[in-house]
Design an enzyme around this catalytic site. Structure first.
Site, PDB file in Angstrom:
ATOM      1  CG  ASP A   8      -2.209   0.760   1.002  1.00 22.97           C
ATOM      2  OD1 ASP A   8      -2.281   1.528   0.023  1.00 22.97           O
ATOM      3  OD2 ASP A   8      -3.144   0.628   1.827  1.00 22.97           O
ATOM      4  CD  GLU A  10      -3.071   4.940   1.653  1.00 28.76           C
ATOM      5  OE1 GLU A  10      -2.456   3.846   1.572  1.00 28.76           O
ATOM      6  OE2 GLU A  10      -4.076   5.206   0.959  1.00 28.76           O
ATOM      7  CG  HIS A  60      -2.125   3.370  -3.005  1.00 26.43           C
ATOM      8  ND1 HIS A  60      -2.765   3.878  -1.900  1.00 26.43           N
ATOM      9  CD2 HIS A  60      -1.931   4.426  -3.847  1.00 26.43           C
ATOM     10  CE1 HIS A  60      -2.929   5.184  -2.056  1.00 26.43           C
ATOM     11  NE2 HIS A  60      -2.443   5.538  -3.238  1.00 26.43           N
ATOM     12  CG  HIS A 103      -3.641   2.886   5.699  1.00 27.13           C
ATOM     13  ND1 HIS A 103      -4.956   2.722   6.092  1.00 27.13           N
ATOM     14  CD2 HIS A 103      -3.562   2.419   4.428  1.00 27.13           C
ATOM     15  CE1 HIS A 103      -5.634   2.200   5.079  1.00 27.13           C
ATOM     16  NE2 HIS A 103      -4.821   1.997   4.058  1.00 27.13           N
ATOM     17  CG  HIS A 115      -8.269   4.759   3.969  1.00 32.04           C
ATOM     18  ND1 HIS A 115      -6.941   5.159   3.904  1.00 32.04           N
ATOM     19  CD2 HIS A 115      -8.399   3.764   3.072  1.00 32.04           C
ATOM     20  CE1 HIS A 115      -6.321   4.443   2.995  1.00 32.04           C
ATOM     21  NE2 HIS A 115      -7.168   3.564   2.472  1.00 32.04           N
ATOM     22  CD  GLU A 134      -7.004  -0.470   3.649  1.00 30.91           C
ATOM     23  OE1 GLU A 134      -5.853  -0.637   3.206  1.00 30.91           O
ATOM     24  OE2 GLU A 134      -7.681   0.540   3.396  1.00 30.91           O
TER      25      GLU A 134
HETATM   26 ZN   LIG Z   1      -3.723   2.892  -0.028  1.00 29.49          ZN
END
Ligand SMILES: [Zn+2]
Length: 274
Positions: A8, A10, A60, A103, A115, A134
């Protein structure tokens, strides 16, 4: 031993806001290169730990961020959207999962770009009554294939959530979040050492790191940001309305529950177009 690396953006060191992570924004090209570099360190470490093969899943946004031409030439790259297992596509054949650039879940205090799956639509997500993000959702999917998430990198808030929810999973804190859009990144030399050494140790230890244990059927509860999301998601008869913004789905295992939840989310998201 086969390793899947889900990447990802972030949680990549240095990333501090959406101008760094969204295609077309001013800093995006800089940070997709740094994302690719962190991925290469994880690949190098996985092979050093004895991996026979490594597959990278670009996880991502539109999932077309990792620079293939700058990626370690020994690995396959999964990119693009509509992968059946989304951020976990490729786990089907894996013995260990490494998560880079992850994240914390939606609503976490002072966590980089917090998020859960979909920033505009999801307020909260629970797995069998426990709040998850996630990393935990993906660990549940990986558990269906018998693979542990052995290593997760990102900010300090992510690491705290991983320690709490996935005992045994190794973490690397590459930066400290001061706000969702403000970070104190560790020195790049230190970040690179943490990733290189941390992934190698975690992959070597993969057989001793527990696969996420889930009792019985899997229920995902999702609180949307708008009641209309829930209203439209409930067009599917297997989606139950819990309250104005919240729905629930249950599957016999994590993968079936994920498919129902992701389907409900994608369907619910269409209300934003109307
Ligand atoms: Zn992401």
């Amino acid at each position: 031993m086969h390793v899947m690396i889900s990447v990802d953006m972030e949680g990549i060191a240095g990333v501090s806001g959406p101008q760094d992570t969204l295609y077309g924004r001013p800093n995006y090209d800089r940070f997709r290169r740094l994302m690719t570099q962190e991925t290469n360190l994880a690949i190098e470490a996985a092979f050093a730990a004895g991996a026979a093969s490594v597959v990278v899943n670009d996880s991502h946004d539109g999932m077309r961020n990792v620079m293939y031409e700058e990626l370690d030439e020994r690995v396959e790259l999964i990119s693009g959207f509509n992968k059946p297992l989304c951020m976990m596509e490729g786990v089907q054949d894996a013995d260990a999962v490494v998560c880079i650039g992850y994240h914390a879940w939606a609503g976490t205090t002072a966590a980089t770009l917090d998020h859960t799956i979909s920033g505009g639509q999801i307020h909260n997500w629970w797995l069998n009554g426990r709040q998850v993000g996630e990393t935990q959702i993906n660990a549940a999917i990986a558990s269906h294939f018998g693979a542990p998430v052995v290593f997760v990198s990102g900010d300090d808030k992510l690491a705290a959530q991983v320690h709490e929810s996935l005992p045994g999973t190794r973490t690397a804190v590459v930066k400290y979040a001061l706000d969702s859009m403000c970070v104190r990144s560790r020195p790049l030399s230190e970040v690179r050492r943490l990733l290189r050494e941390g992934v190698e140790e975690a992959v070597r230890a993969h057989a001793t790191i527990p696969v996420q244990h889930i009792d019985g059927p899997v229920t995902f509860r999702m609180e949307f940001t708008r009641s209309s999301h829930a209203q439209v998601a409930c067009l599917l008869p297997m989606v139950t309305r819990v309250d104005g913004r919240t729905v629930e789905v249950t599957g016999p295992n994590a993968v079936d529950a994920w498919r129902l939840a992701f389907g409900a989310l994608r369907l619910g998201s269409t209300c934003d177009m109307g």
